[in-house]
Design an enzyme around this catalytic site. Structure first.
Site, mmCIF file in Angstrom:
data_model
loop_
_atom_site.group_PDB
_atom_site.id
_atom_site.type_symbol
_atom_site.label_atom_id
_atom_site.label_comp_id
_atom_site.label_asym_id
_atom_site.label_seq_id
_atom_site.Cartn_x
_atom_site.Cartn_y
_atom_site.Cartn_z
ATOM 1 N N THR A 150 0.876 -1.168 0.000
ATOM 2 C CA THR A 150 0.000 0.000 0.000
ATOM 3 C C THR A 150 0.906 1.208 0.000
ATOM 4 O OG1 THR A 150 -1.677 -1.146 1.283
ATOM 5 C CG2 THR A 150 -1.665 1.238 1.476
ATOM 6 N N ASP A 162 -8.217 -2.017 4.752
ATOM 7 C CA ASP A 162 -8.275 -0.862 5.651
ATOM 8 C C ASP A 162 -8.057 0.468 4.931
ATOM 9 O OD1 ASP A 162 -5.623 -1.739 5.125
ATOM 10 O OD2 ASP A 162 -4.867 -0.547 6.790
HETATM 11 N N1 ASP Z 1 -3.339 -2.772 3.909
HETATM 12 C C1 ASP Z 1 -3.563 -3.303 2.602
HETATM 13 C C2 ASP Z 1 -4.848 -4.060 2.611
HETATM 14 O O1 ASP Z 1 -5.106 -4.778 3.562
HETATM 15 C C3 ASP Z 1 -2.501 -4.185 2.077
HETATM 16 C C4 ASP Z 1 -1.086 -3.933 2.493
HETATM 17 O O2 ASP Z 1 -0.746 -2.852 2.899
HETATM 18 O O3 ASP Z 1 -0.256 -4.835 2.441
HETATM 19 O O4 ASP Z 1 -5.554 -3.999 1.635
#
Ligand code: ASP
Length: 317
Positions: free
Chosen positions: A168, A199
């Site tokens: 992300t 999230d």
């Molecule tokens: N937080 C992101 C999600 O759960 C993915 C990530 O940051 O690895 O979609």
């Protein structure tokens, strides 16, 4: 003036800082920085050419928050429009009486405002990686599609593939007026169940900004940040009088209290209203920051707060 970002923000932080120096707002800087990452075909966790869901479709999530007013905009599960952060910002700026638009609604809105669309959101290379993952999981040679009636919950056990990745981008900025904005964008977990929302577009979970206290944004296993309300927790702890270090640490420790089998890695970056910043994570890694008087960004190691009971299949970022 300062910008902090997750490490993959390297590609966008210069342009974002330039915008701040030219008198641009914190919101502008956040949007500019994140767009650069969304456009990058080599970042497979954000925007164009991210890893798709289990059905081979790229569904993007993003949010942006204005610390002056606590206004925010977000999109989830959006297909066909690479710049999710810009559509999220328009949800806020066009003064819809809404914060979060998902799927067809988000796509309809993106069309309505003339957001840049893209027919092919995946390169052949990424499509091939997805096909191979499917074939490996089905133990079959040439499987290019999942049968219509297949129980996807079985297929999505691909999610336990230790090779699977996620990621992300986070950007947080303070502009010359002292205003704070934060933004987050992602393609979510590779091979996720269609319709899964992480999230990143959930204000309070993966993103929060409030001029009075600071801002926080997350990467990692979004399900955990949703359950713990992580980004908002950091702000609330600041509001209660904790230092930035204490607030960030407490939000990480809260993640340890989550029960259940699906506990993975989580990271956050945060800054307070005075521009002090910090990164914390359950695994080693770095974030970046740049102040107006610096000619280039600097990397800082995240402080480690281990989260026991990590799920072996959790996404790696
Ligand atoms: N937080 C992101 C999600 O759960 C993915 C990530 O940051 O690895 O979609």
């Amino acid at each position: 003036m300062i910008i902090i970002a997750s490490h993959n923000g390297v590609i966008g932080i210069d342009a974002a800082m330039q915008s701040l120096k030219n008198g641009g707002s914190a919101l502008d800087a956040v949007e500019i920085g994140i767009r650069a990452v969304e456009a990058d075909p080599d970042d497979h966790t954000v925007g164009y050419n991210g890893y798709p869901n289990i059905l081979g479709e790229l569904e993007l999530d993003a949010s942006i928050m204005d610390g002056r007013t606590l206004n925010s905009g977000a999109v989830a599960l959006m297909r066909g429009f690479p710049y999710a952060i810009s559509v999220a910002r328009q949800v806020m700026d066009r003064k819809l009486p809404h914060v979060l638009l998902a799927a067809e609604g988000a796509e309809r809105f993106a069309r309505e405002i003339g957001a840049e669309a893209r027919d092919r959101m995946l390169t052949d290379e990424i499509r091939e990686i997805w096909r191979k993952r499917l074939a490996a999981s089905a133990s079959r040679e040439d499987l290019s599609a999942i049968p219509d009636e297949a129980p996807l919950r079985d297929w999505v056990q691909l999610a336990t593939d230790p090779e699977r990745v996620a990621g992300t981008v986070n950007f947080i900025a303070i502009d010359s007026a002292g205003d704070i904005a934060s933004g987050v964008s992602t393609s979510g977990w590779a091979w996720k169940y269609p319709g899964r929302i992480g999230d990143s577009p959930i204000i309070g979970a993966g993103n929060y900004a409030d001029n009075r206290y600071g801002a926080c944004a997350c990467t990692g296993m979004g399900e955990m940040a949703i359950r713990a309300g992580s980004a908002r927790s950091v702000l609330l702890y600041l509001k209660m009088g904790m230092s930035l270090e204490q607030a960030a640490r407490q939000a990480m420790l809260d993640l340890r209290d989550l029960g259940g089998d699906y506990i993975g890695g989580m990271n956050l970056i945060a800054l307070d209203k005075d521009g002090k910043h910090i990164g914390m994570g359950s695994r080693a890694g770095a974030y970046i920051f740049q102040q107006a008087d610096m000619s280039a960004f600097q990397e800082v190691e995240r402080e480690l707060v281990t989260i026991p009971g990590r799920w072996a299949g959790a996404p790696r970022d």
